[in-house]
Scaffold this motif. Sequence first.
Motif, PDB file in Angstrom:
ATOM      1  N   SER A 304      53.087  31.758  58.391  1.00 46.17           N
ATOM      2  CA  SER A 304      54.288  32.255  57.717  1.00 46.17           C
ATOM      3  C   SER A 304      53.943  33.595  57.083  1.00 46.17           C
ATOM      4  N   ARG A 305      54.920  34.222  56.449  1.00 48.87           N
ATOM      5  CA  ARG A 305      54.707  35.532  55.824  1.00 48.87           C
ATOM      6  C   ARG A 305      53.959  35.318  54.499  1.00 48.87           C
ATOM      7  N   VAL A 306      52.799  35.983  54.372  1.00 48.48           N
ATOM      8  CA  VAL A 306      51.937  35.782  53.212  1.00 48.48           C
ATOM      9  C   VAL A 306      51.738  37.121  52.508  1.00 48.48           C
ATOM     10  N   ASP A 307      51.894  37.127  51.194  1.00 43.71           N
ATOM     11  CA  ASP A 307      51.644  38.324  50.380  1.00 43.71           C
ATOM     12  C   ASP A 307      50.180  38.274  49.929  1.00 43.71           C
ATOM     13  N   LEU A 308      49.349  39.195  50.437  1.00 42.32           N
ATOM     14  CA  LEU A 308      47.923  39.195  50.114  1.00 42.32           C
ATOM     15  C   LEU A 308      47.671  39.510  48.644  1.00 42.32           C
ATOM     16  N   VAL A 309      48.553  40.271  48.011  1.00 44.09           N
ATOM     17  CA  VAL A 309      48.367  40.609  46.597  1.00 44.09           C
ATOM     18  C   VAL A 309      48.496  39.344  45.749  1.00 44.09           C
ATOM     19  N   VAL A 310      49.554  38.592  45.990  1.00 43.50           N
ATOM     20  CA  VAL A 310      49.759  37.345  45.238  1.00 43.50           C
ATOM     21  C   VAL A 310      48.621  36.371  45.511  1.00 43.50           C
ATOM     22  N   LEU A 311      48.193  36.312  46.770  1.00 42.49           N
ATOM     23  CA  LEU A 311      47.118  35.401  47.144  1.00 42.49           C
ATOM     24  C   LEU A 311      45.831  35.749  46.399  1.00 42.49           C
ATOM     25  N   CYS A 312      45.470  37.035  46.368  1.00 39.07           N
ATOM     26  CA  CYS A 312      44.228  37.447  45.707  1.00 39.07           C
ATOM     27  C   CYS A 312      44.324  37.291  44.181  1.00 39.07           C
ATOM     28  N   GLU A 313      45.508  37.475  43.622  1.00 35.31           N
ATOM     29  CA  GLU A 313      45.667  37.237  42.182  1.00 35.31           C
ATOM     30  C   GLU A 313      45.381  35.775  41.855  1.00 35.31           C
ATOM     31  N   ARG A 314      45.831  34.892  42.708  1.00 35.47           N
ATOM     32  CA  ARG A 314      45.613  33.465  42.487  1.00 35.47           C
ATOM     33  C   ARG A 314      44.121  33.121  42.590  1.00 35.47           C
ATOM     34  N   VAL A 315      43.446  33.707  43.576  1.00 38.99           N
ATOM     35  CA  VAL A 315      42.013  33.456  43.742  1.00 38.99           C
ATOM     36  C   VAL A 315      41.238  33.990  42.540  1.00 38.99           C
ATOM     37  N   ALA A 316      41.592  35.203  42.085  1.00 38.02           N
ATOM     38  CA  ALA A 316      40.889  35.792  40.951  1.00 38.02           C
ATOM     39  C   ALA A 316      41.065  34.941  39.695  1.00 38.02           C
ATOM     40  N   ALA A 317      42.272  34.412  39.487  1.00 37.33           N
ATOM     41  CA  ALA A 317      42.512  33.578  38.311  1.00 37.33           C
ATOM     42  C   ALA A 317      41.718  32.282  38.394  1.00 37.33           C
ATOM     43  N   ASP A 318      41.631  31.681  39.600  1.00 38.76           N
ATOM     44  CA  ASP A 318      40.930  30.406  39.745  1.00 38.76           C
ATOM     45  C   ASP A 318      39.419  30.553  39.596  1.00 38.76           C
ATOM     46  N   LEU A 319      38.864  31.657  40.080  1.00 35.14           N
ATOM     47  CA  LEU A 319      37.406  31.804  40.105  1.00 35.14           C
ATOM     48  C   LEU A 319      36.856  32.631  38.949  1.00 35.14           C
ATOM     49  N   ALA A 320      37.735  33.159  38.119  1.00 32.49           N
ATOM     50  CA  ALA A 320      37.251  33.959  36.981  1.00 32.49           C
ATOM     51  C   ALA A 320      36.312  33.162  36.068  1.00 32.49           C
ATOM     52  N   PRO A 321      36.634  31.922  35.688  1.00 25.96           N
ATOM     53  CA  PRO A 321      35.715  31.184  34.813  1.00 25.96           C
ATOM     54  C   PRO A 321      34.339  30.979  35.447  1.00 25.96           C
ATOM     55  N   LEU A 322      34.320  30.655  36.751  1.00 29.06           N
ATOM     56  CA  LEU A 322      33.042  30.428  37.413  1.00 29.06           C
ATOM     57  C   LEU A 322      32.224  31.708  37.489  1.00 29.06           C
ATOM     58  N   SER A 323      32.883  32.833  37.790  1.00 28.77           N
ATOM     59  CA  SER A 323      32.155  34.098  37.894  1.00 28.77           C
ATOM     60  C   SER A 323      31.614  34.535  36.531  1.00 28.77           C
ATOM     61  N   ILE A 324      32.415  34.366  35.488  1.00 30.15           N
ATOM     62  CA  ILE A 324      31.950  34.744  34.143  1.00 30.15           C
ATOM     63  C   ILE A 324      30.787  33.845  33.738  1.00 30.15           C
ATOM     64  N   ALA A 325      30.891  32.552  34.038  1.00 27.08           N
ATOM     65  CA  ALA A 325      29.800  31.641  33.706  1.00 27.08           C
ATOM     66  C   ALA A 325      28.530  31.971  34.469  1.00 27.08           C
ATOM     67  N   SER A 326      28.666  32.612  35.629  1.00 33.61           N
ATOM     68  CA  SER A 326      27.488  32.967  36.440  1.00 33.61           C
ATOM     69  C   SER A 326      26.968  34.358  36.127  1.00 33.61           C
ATOM     70  N   GLY A 327      27.602  35.074  35.161  1.00 35.82           N
ATOM     71  CA  GLY A 327      27.080  36.374  34.745  1.00 35.82           C
ATOM     72  C   GLY A 327      27.771  37.562  35.360  1.00 35.82           C
ATOM     73  N   TYR A 328      28.956  37.390  35.924  1.00 32.06           N
ATOM     74  CA  TYR A 328      29.653  38.489  36.589  1.00 32.06           C
ATOM     75  C   TYR A 328      30.965  38.800  35.862  1.00 32.06           C
ATOM     76  N   GLN A 329      31.460  40.001  36.163  1.00 31.66           N
ATOM     77  CA  GLN A 329      32.812  40.391  35.774  1.00 31.66           C
ATOM     78  C   GLN A 329      33.647  40.441  37.048  1.00 31.66           C
ATOM     79  N   LEU A 330      34.677  39.603  37.139  1.00 34.56           N
ATOM     80  CA  LEU A 330      35.527  39.550  38.333  1.00 34.56           C
ATOM     81  C   LEU A 330      36.769  40.399  38.089  1.00 34.56           C
ATOM     82  N   ALA A 331      37.028  41.344  39.003  1.00 35.22           N
ATOM     83  CA  ALA A 331      38.164  42.259  38.840  1.00 35.22           C
ATOM     84  C   ALA A 331      38.981  42.286  40.124  1.00 35.22           C
TER      85      ALA A 331
END
Length: 447
Positions: A304-331
């Motif tokens: 189906s038609r997928v908006d990559l911007v919305v998709l990547c925003e969702r991924v960034a929100a889900d993985l931000a805690p894990l990345s911060i806990a591992s010592g990274y800044q996710l942007a």
Amino acid sequence: MKLFARDSLRWKLVWQLLAFQAGIIVLLALVLTALIIRSDIGGMLADPQAIDLVSHAVERNQEGSLVLMTTPELAQLRAKAPGLWFILRSESGEILQDGPVPDIYSILSTHLDRISFVDIRDKASPYVLSAAGRTTESTAGTLDVMVGGVPLIEASFAVLFLSNLLLFLVLVLVALIAVIALPWIVGRAFKELSAVAGDAERINIDRRGARLAHAGVPLEVRPLVHAINDALERLDRGYERHRRFILDAAHELRTPISILQTRIEAMPTGTTQTRLCADAGRIAALAEQLLDLQRIDRNDETFSRVDLVVLCERVAADLAPLSIASGYQLALDTDDRPVFVMGSAGALERCVINLVQNAIEHGGQRGDIIIRVGPGGVIEVSDDGPGVPLAEREQIFEPFYRLHPRERGAGLGLNLVKEVMSRHGGHVTVLDSLAAGACFRLTMPAC
């Protein structure tokens, strides 16, 4: 393919059949020779070549009568055979004879027109009664000629020579048939094998259940085709058991992993809690990758038609805690303008998640992880880690391949990304990021 390939079954059959036929004919020639030698053929044959020499020396004079001309060939024959004699008769009944014709043959002169072919052998020396007669064509017309007193040929030798000559001609004919006809016949017989080989080449892990057709296959080859089909059946059953096991194991792992993550998040904040959170995240990622393998294998996701911007925003929100806990800044770097592609939102989201988790795993636990969305259906995930060696940028997409044998992870994430991109008509490449780390770029057809 080489014309006379050493391992060619076609030419093995040709040479073996040819050798067998040659052996049979040689054996037959030896047996025939032995029989002729032991048989009592006896006698001497007059050389029939003298008939042609005599007929070519006969001409007609001005009155139309038959006359004998002393040609060089005839003179040479008389020098070799002083006792040469001959009788000849024309179609009109004219008779011409020369030399010491035996009395017994003089009687035949008036009946020579009734004899078209004769070889008379004399068994007693000096073989004066050996004679040969033929009907020949000459400048004087059709002549019936009988000659004698010419060079003699032993009858056994003549029979032996002619019989072996005939066998040799048969051998040549058989060889021509074997070399020309047999490859064509074998090629037609093996034509169906080419189709079977084509079917076998098209069988892969995505076409399970396919079998080799045996219709039209030569009877001698059918056991091999059946054995291959049985092996494919066993492989399919084994693969299905393996697939069900992985699917069941991955599903069963999701619940305890979720419980584990919840309990870890409830622990007091600290280094131990951070490490446990990262380890639990890796276990959860592995379980999801195993499930991804089964999703890709089923290939039942709808596009189906997928908006990559919305998709990547969702991924960034889900993985931000894990990345911060591992010592990274996710942007997330995007123009906030939608970028649409046709695809499976779930599969594409898992691709980006795998790339971010790969960056968390290999980024050196420092620096930034940046997700960029660009026009034209492009997503980039970059980190500040050591990067990927140029020589291994193709190998890392192979299943279970790891840059360092002792590193954590099963080596499935990047392979899953490659498979998903392939099913979406896109591709994944590895570049050097601006910060000298790794940059994974996903490229898909925009819509």
